[in-house]
Structures are given as C-alpha cells and as structure tokens.
Design a protein around this motif. Structure first.
Motif, short mmCIF file in Angstrom:
data_model
loop_
_atom_site.label_atom_id
_atom_site.label_comp_id
_atom_site.label_asym_id
_atom_site.label_seq_id
_atom_site.Cartn_x
_atom_site.Cartn_y
_atom_site.Cartn_z
N PHE A 132 1.05 -1.21 0.01
CA PHE A 132 -0.18 0.53 0.12
C PHE A 132 0.91 1.10 -0.18
O PHE A 132 1.39 1.65 0.95
N THR A 133 0.19 2.57 -1.00
CA THR A 133 2.18 3.45 -1.05
C THR A 133 1.06 4.34 -0.22
O THR A 133 1.82 5.41 0.01
N GLY A 134 -0.27 4.42 0.23
CA GLY A 134 -1.29 5.19 0.99
C GLY A 134 -1.76 5.88 0.24
O GLY A 134 -2.43 7.23 0.18
N GLU A 135 -1.45 6.36 -1.23
CA GLU A 135 -2.59 7.07 -2.17
C GLU A 135 -3.64 5.55 -2.77
O GLU A 135 -4.27 5.10 -1.93
N ILE A 136 -4.88 6.96 -2.50
CA ILE A 136 -6.64 6.14 -2.30
C ILE A 136 -7.30 6.92 -3.82
O ILE A 136 -6.90 8.51 -3.54
N LEU A 137 -7.66 5.95 -4.69
CA LEU A 137 -7.74 6.87 -5.62
C LEU A 137 -9.34 6.32 -5.64
O LEU A 137 -10.21 5.37 -4.90
N ALA A 138 -9.99 7.28 -6.44
CA ALA A 138 -12.10 6.93 -6.64
C ALA A 138 -11.71 6.40 -8.00
O ALA A 138 -11.01 6.03 -8.23
N PRO A 139 -13.29 6.05 -7.95
CA PRO A 139 -13.29 5.12 -9.01
C PRO A 139 -13.23 5.89 -10.68
O PRO A 139 -14.04 7.76 -10.25
N ASN A 140 -12.18 5.28 -11.88
CA ASN A 140 -12.69 6.15 -13.11
C ASN A 140 -11.70 7.34 -12.84
O ASN A 140 -12.01 8.53 -13.24
N SER A 141 -10.62 7.42 -11.77
CA SER A 141 -9.40 8.53 -11.73
C SER A 141 -9.22 8.95 -13.53
O SER A 141 -8.58 7.99 -13.82
N PRO A 142 -8.62 10.05 -14.12
CA PRO A 142 -8.16 9.72 -15.05
C PRO A 142 -6.97 9.92 -14.72
O PRO A 142 -5.94 10.10 -14.13
N ALA B 18 1.36 -19.17 -13.67
CA ALA B 18 0.41 -17.71 -13.65
C ALA B 18 0.71 -16.96 -11.93
O ALA B 18 0.82 -15.83 -11.78
N PHE B 19 1.15 -18.07 -11.69
CA PHE B 19 2.39 -17.16 -10.05
C PHE B 19 3.23 -16.16 -10.31
O PHE B 19 3.32 -15.72 -9.67
N HIS B 20 4.15 -16.93 -11.26
CA HIS B 20 5.36 -15.90 -11.12
C HIS B 20 5.08 -15.14 -12.03
O HIS B 20 5.68 -13.94 -12.44
N ARG B 21 4.17 -14.88 -12.32
CA ARG B 21 3.83 -13.66 -14.01
C ARG B 21 2.23 -12.69 -13.21
O ARG B 21 2.01 -11.93 -13.35
N CYS B 22 2.46 -13.25 -12.29
CA CYS B 22 2.10 -12.46 -10.82
C CYS B 22 0.18 -11.85 -11.30
O CYS B 22 -0.12 -10.91 -11.81
N ILE B 23 -0.43 -13.26 -12.01
CA ILE B 23 -1.73 -12.72 -12.05
C ILE B 23 -2.62 -12.69 -10.63
O ILE B 23 -2.62 -14.13 -10.17
N TYR B 24 -3.35 -11.39 -10.84
CA TYR B 24 -4.53 -11.84 -9.57
C TYR B 24 -5.51 -11.10 -10.39
O TYR B 24 -6.11 -11.11 -11.76
N ILE B 25 -6.52 -11.47 -9.17
CA ILE B 25 -7.74 -10.62 -9.29
C ILE B 25 -8.04 -9.73 -7.71
O ILE B 25 -7.73 -9.56 -7.50
N HIS B 26 -8.04 -8.30 -9.11
CA HIS B 26 -7.40 -7.24 -8.48
C HIS B 26 -8.57 -5.62 -8.30
O HIS B 26 -9.24 -6.49 -9.65
N GLY B 27 -8.97 -4.91 -8.19
CA GLY B 27 -9.47 -3.93 -8.13
C GLY B 27 -8.86 -3.01 -8.80
O GLY B 27 -7.86 -2.72 -9.65
N THR B 28 -9.53 -2.48 -9.59
CA THR B 28 -9.09 -1.64 -10.53
C THR B 28 -9.95 -0.09 -10.15
O THR B 28 -10.50 0.63 -10.35
N PRO B 29 -9.54 1.72 -11.35
CA PRO B 29 -10.05 2.48 -10.95
C PRO B 29 -10.99 2.45 -12.39
O PRO B 29 -11.80 3.74 -12.30
N GLU B 30 -10.81 1.61 -13.04
CA GLU B 30 -11.05 2.51 -14.29
C GLU B 30 -12.15 1.71 -14.39
O GLU B 30 -12.55 0.24 -15.34
N ARG C 39 -9.65 -8.46 -13.53
CA ARG C 39 -10.18 -6.72 -12.52
C ARG C 39 -11.68 -6.84 -11.99
O ARG C 39 -12.09 -7.44 -13.09
N MET C 40 -11.60 -6.13 -11.40
CA MET C 40 -13.02 -5.95 -10.67
C MET C 40 -13.12 -4.08 -10.12
O MET C 40 -11.96 -3.74 -9.83
#
Length: 229
Positions: free
Chosen positions: A68-78, A100-112, A126-127
């Motif tokens: 966690f970088t400390g930054e928080i983004l809202a959905p669809n941040s440009p 897959a694990f070596h390639r860092c395949i995640y299920i993760h959140g996205t601002p897009e 992405r979710m």
C-alpha cells in the motif's frame, strides 16, 4: 467457496456447494488468452488462491509491488490504472497455467471501472473496488478458481441462510408473599376505655341537667322539678 470466471461473459461467479452465491462483472486481458512470459495474456484452467493482500486497506488503496503506497483513488480517476483495493494472487494447478503465480496473475480492483465488462486488462482479472472487497471477504486461501473461455455454467442460486429471529424469554415465577396481619392502631380505644368514656359522658349530662334553670309552664309559672325518691 469456488470461483468460476467466464472470458466470454466477462463475469465472475462465486459458488458454494455447487450453488451460485453471487455474480460480478470483470475484465480479462485485452491481449487474449494463454500463459506465456511477456505476453500479458489471461491463463485458462484451474488455479487456486495463493495469497490475499490488503486486509485492512481502505477501498481505493493503491498498491505497488503488493504494498500500500498510502494513495487512495476514486473510481475512474483520469490517467491512472494501478492495482487498487485488494489483491487475490493466483497459482496455477495445471500445465496450461503453471506460470500464473510467477507472472503475478491477480484478481484485483481497478480505478478503470468504466472498462469493466470488456477485455481491458494486462493479464489479470479486474473488478470494481466494491466487488473485489466483497469477494475478498468470502474466498479463503486455497479456494479453487477456474477460468473458462465459454459462458458461465447454469447453476441454481444458493438458498439464503436462515436466521433465527426468535427470542427466548425466560420468565421466573415470583413467590407471593403474604401480607403481614394488620395490627390494631395504637391510638384506638380498648373496650374498657370505651366503657369509661361512656360513663363520664353520662355523668356530664346529669350534671348539666341539674344546673339548667327550671322550664316555665304554659302560664309562665316556673315548675320545680321534684327530686326522685
């Protein structure tokens, strides 16, 4: 819990005991399918949840190298497209997804979030932030994740969990206590005192009668009362 992801439907289905618990829209790779180094494709087949990252992070939390970088983004941040909110890291269980694990395949959140529902990722699943947070809380380490090229299977919906809203009230029986017998009023007169009071009252009446003047007769003459013998 088990997860099935349909590339054709661009949807993820959460199953429990073969029944559908929830369905979420997703986004798979815009570069197609496969498990090749440097190709940024989404692998197919059976995988498992190897790691979960972001337990206490706020929704919209930005992750870099899974921190966690400390930054928080809202959905669809440009102009921004980082990994956010939660990370479910997958490990392949078959030859077709062994990297897959070596390639860092995640299920993760996205601002897009505006791209959810169509292939737009770089290999991951992405979710929306709210959806990945809900999914994250329901799947455990070791849960099976199946990525299929076809549509989601048709399965019955899971029955809602029964909740016991009946409150058990325990009523204790209280003992009926007898009222103590009333005692005579300390100010009330006894029988002997009442007799004495009556005698005194009679004596006073006699005394007043002796002192009273003789009553006149019809002619105005005063008649002396003769004492009784």
């Amino acid at each position: 819990m088990r997860v099935v992801i349909s590339v054709r439907d661009q949807k993820l289905m959460l199953l429990e005991n073969g029944a559908k618990v929830a369905t979420y829209p997703v986004s798979t790779s815009k570069f197609g399918l496969g498990d090749f180094l440097g190709r940024m494709t989404t692998p197919l087949g059976y995988l498992m949840v190897a790691q979960k990252i972001g337990d206490n992070a706020p929704v919209g939390a930005v992750f870099h190298n899974r921190r966690f970088t400390g930054e928080i983004l809202a959905p669809n941040s440009p102009g921004r497209d980082p990994v956010i909110t939660r990370i479910i890291w997958l490990r392949g269980l078959e030859a077709q997804n062994a990297l897959a694990f070596h390639r860092c395949i995640y299920i993760h959140g996205t601002p897009e979030e505006k791209t959810i529902g169509q292939p737009a990722s770089y290999g991951c699943i992405r979710m929306k932030s709210s959806d990945i947070a809900a999914l994250y809380n329901q799947v455990q380490l070791g849960a099976i994740v199946q990525i299929v090229p076809d549509r989601l299977p048709k399965v019955p919906k899971a029955s809602p969990a029964r909740t016991n809203n009946t409150l058990t009230v325990q009523v204790e029986k209280s003992k009926i206590q007898e009222q103590p017998a009333s005692t005579p009023d300390s100010g009330s007169l006894t029988l002997e005192q009442m007799r004495m009071a009556g005698a005194l009252a009679a004596e006073r009446q006699k005394s007043q009668a002796r002192k009273a003047p003789p009553a006149p007769n019809k002619d105005g003459a005063i008649v002396q009362n003769s004492p009784r013998t």
